[in-house]
Design an enzyme around this catalytic site. Sequence first.
Site, PDB file in Angstrom:
ATOM      1  N   HIS A 146      38.487 -24.231  30.095  1.00 27.83           N
ATOM      2  CA  HIS A 146      37.044 -24.236  30.468  1.00 27.83           C
ATOM      3  C   HIS A 146      36.350 -24.127  29.383  1.00 27.83           C
ATOM      4  O   HIS A 146      36.497 -23.788  28.257  1.00 27.83           O
ATOM      5  CB  HIS A 146      36.685 -22.848  31.426  1.00 27.83           C
ATOM      6  CG  HIS A 146      36.978 -21.716  30.793  1.00 27.83           C
ATOM      7  ND1 HIS A 146      35.951 -21.005  30.074  1.00 27.83           N
ATOM      8  CD2 HIS A 146      37.876 -20.767  30.838  1.00 27.83           C
ATOM      9  CE1 HIS A 146      36.411 -19.720  29.708  1.00 27.83           C
ATOM     10  NE2 HIS A 146      37.649 -19.678  30.251  1.00 27.83           N
ATOM     11  N   CYS A 197      42.341 -17.232  28.738  1.00 28.75           N
ATOM     12  CA  CYS A 197      41.900 -18.349  28.928  1.00 28.75           C
ATOM     13  C   CYS A 197      41.972 -19.262  27.594  1.00 28.75           C
ATOM     14  O   CYS A 197      41.593 -18.694  26.573  1.00 28.75           O
ATOM     15  CB  CYS A 197      40.844 -18.990  29.728  1.00 28.75           C
ATOM     16  SG  CYS A 197      41.133 -18.434  31.639  1.00 28.75           S
TER      17      CYS A 197
END
Length: 233
Positions: free
Chosen positions: A192, A208
């Site tokens: 992301h 992440c």
Amino acid sequence: MKYEFSTERAKRKKRKTIIAILLGLAILIAGIIAFNHFSAMKDNEMTLEDSTQNEITMQKESTDIETNHNRELEVKDDVDNSKQEKQEEVLPVPVTKNAPQYTLHIDKSDYKLVVLEQGKIINTYDIAVGKNPGQKQRPGDLTTPTGEFTVDEVLDASYWTHDFQDGKGEIAGAYGPWFISLETGWDGIGIHGTHDPASIKTMVSEGCIRMHNADLEELLPKVVEGTKVIIEE
């Protein structure tokens, strides 16, 4: 006496003549009536015969039309089937739309995400990874998992917020414009964007892979469901 006899005889002859005339007229009238009746019956028979013949002709024409129509349909079906068979013979095997074309290779220690097409490097982007090194062992260990994974969906993250537990509360735009979810066996692992460009090329995330928002936008068209993602230490 002779005169009276002659007169009587003349009267009888006259009566016979009148009777003969009347009888002849009666026979003539009867003949005319009989002829007219016979003619009418004949005309009726002819009319009935013509009507029956016309009906038979119309039925035959209708049958012929239906037969010809059925033959035309059979010929059309044969032609259509022939065309379809020829098309099936010459049409190539369809290619699956949006089939994965690229592979993403992530090097945690070098903070790089490399886009490969048939082994050839297409793009390279700087990234950030989890705070802790090594393989992910449990939820919340702040580690980015390693292995071969696939993209399972791409989500609009432009309105998402996140609390990094640093006392700043909910941060708008924490995930950037998109969240590329990975099928890793662990919940919430993906690629992301970020609200903090300065964090790129560091070990800072909760597991992440972070990218600059502009890089993420550039990467997105190359990512579809099923895209392979390889993460190495």
